[in-house]
Design an enzyme around this catalytic site. Sequence first.
Site, PDB file in Angstrom:
ATOM      1  N   SER A 145     -38.895 -30.666 -14.862  1.00  0.00           N
ATOM      2  CA  SER A 145     -38.644 -32.253 -15.751  1.00  0.00           C
ATOM      3  C   SER A 145     -40.013 -32.673 -15.940  1.00  0.00           C
ATOM      4  O   SER A 145     -41.178 -32.013 -15.417  1.00  0.00           O
ATOM      5  CB  SER A 145     -38.075 -33.012 -14.456  1.00  0.00           C
ATOM      6  OG  SER A 145     -38.226 -34.579 -15.326  1.00  0.00           O
ATOM      7  N   TYR A 158     -35.598 -37.374  -7.061  1.00  0.00           N
ATOM      8  CA  TYR A 158     -35.606 -37.012  -8.276  1.00  0.00           C
ATOM      9  C   TYR A 158     -37.197 -36.139  -8.516  1.00  0.00           C
ATOM     10  O   TYR A 158     -37.099 -35.144  -8.769  1.00  0.00           O
ATOM     11  CB  TYR A 158     -35.172 -37.394  -9.626  1.00  0.00           C
ATOM     12  CG  TYR A 158     -34.926 -36.755 -10.873  1.00  0.00           C
ATOM     13  CD1 TYR A 158     -33.845 -36.001 -10.993  1.00  0.00           C
ATOM     14  CD2 TYR A 158     -35.952 -36.429 -11.826  1.00  0.00           C
ATOM     15  CE1 TYR A 158     -33.523 -35.211 -11.893  1.00  0.00           C
ATOM     16  CE2 TYR A 158     -35.671 -35.817 -13.041  1.00  0.00           C
ATOM     17  CZ  TYR A 158     -34.451 -35.178 -13.189  1.00  0.00           C
ATOM     18  OH  TYR A 158     -34.388 -34.499 -14.474  1.00  0.00           O
TER      19      TYR A 158
END
Length: 253
Positions: A145, A158
């Site tokens: 990410s 996350y």
Amino acid sequence: MSTSAFSLEGKVALVTGANTGLGQGMALALADAGADIALVGRLSPEETLAGIKAAGRRSHFVKADLSSAEAVAEIVAEVVKALGTVDILVNNAGIIQRNDSIDFTVEEWDSVMNTNLRTLFFLSQAAAKQMMAAGRGGKIINIASMLSFQGGIRVPSYTASKSGVMGLTKTLANEWARHGINVNAIAPGYFATNNTAALRADEVRNAEILGRIPAGRWGDPADLGGATVFLASSASDYVQGITLPVDGGWLAR
Ligand code: NAP
């Protein structure tokens, strides 16, 4: 180099979380390049299965909940039984929890870390055992990410999980390169999927994000196809441990 270096004819790819979003886009790109595809997830991925069939490739669906790593060996065994082997693993399934760090709960921490990092590691291990036993090498592609590179805000588990994915990609590449297994990651920028529905629905955040993307648009799952096929094919045989941003220029700003 001929374009046949990008062909996946005769290969079997296992893609997690491919009923929708980026996983669906990558599964269809791999099928278009010639691979047979095993899909792993909680819901039957009808649309993706139809797309693989339309590409003229075989497919198999393994129903599994990846919030726990318990079933990883059975998942790989089922794919081998159905499609013959596992040459390519795409660790795509992932979740996000948003909350202020000061209020973040143990459940919000553990659920994300378990799916995004713990299961990703143990499924990679199970697939690598199969790849080593088959002696055909292999390709593992982890989905990282922008938050492998940046801190983000209100997404502590996350960011921790995706930063972990980038580090783990290098560790596994270092250990498994000598077995002919390439381990790399793709870091998608901001893509229009369920994962970002809340961001896109927030007018202020949506405008802020779009204003910072040099390409001037959200990514479409099909935008990941080229990088995925490259990292899954022999064209990338000497590429190890990288996290490749596919982000419309986000990190270049
Ligand atoms: P998505 O549309 O929400 O898809 C996530 C996929 O993961 C779904 O297929 C989902 O299946 C599956 N999944 C989640 N938890 C699971 C579990 N416990 N067991 C089995 N499958 C599970 O999100 P996406 O945007 O395509 O995300 C795919 C990956 O890309 C994730 O790792 C995400 O972090 C990453 N990513 C996305 C973006 C973006 O902008 N969209 C950017 C960077 C990275 P269910 O339908 O059963 O929930």
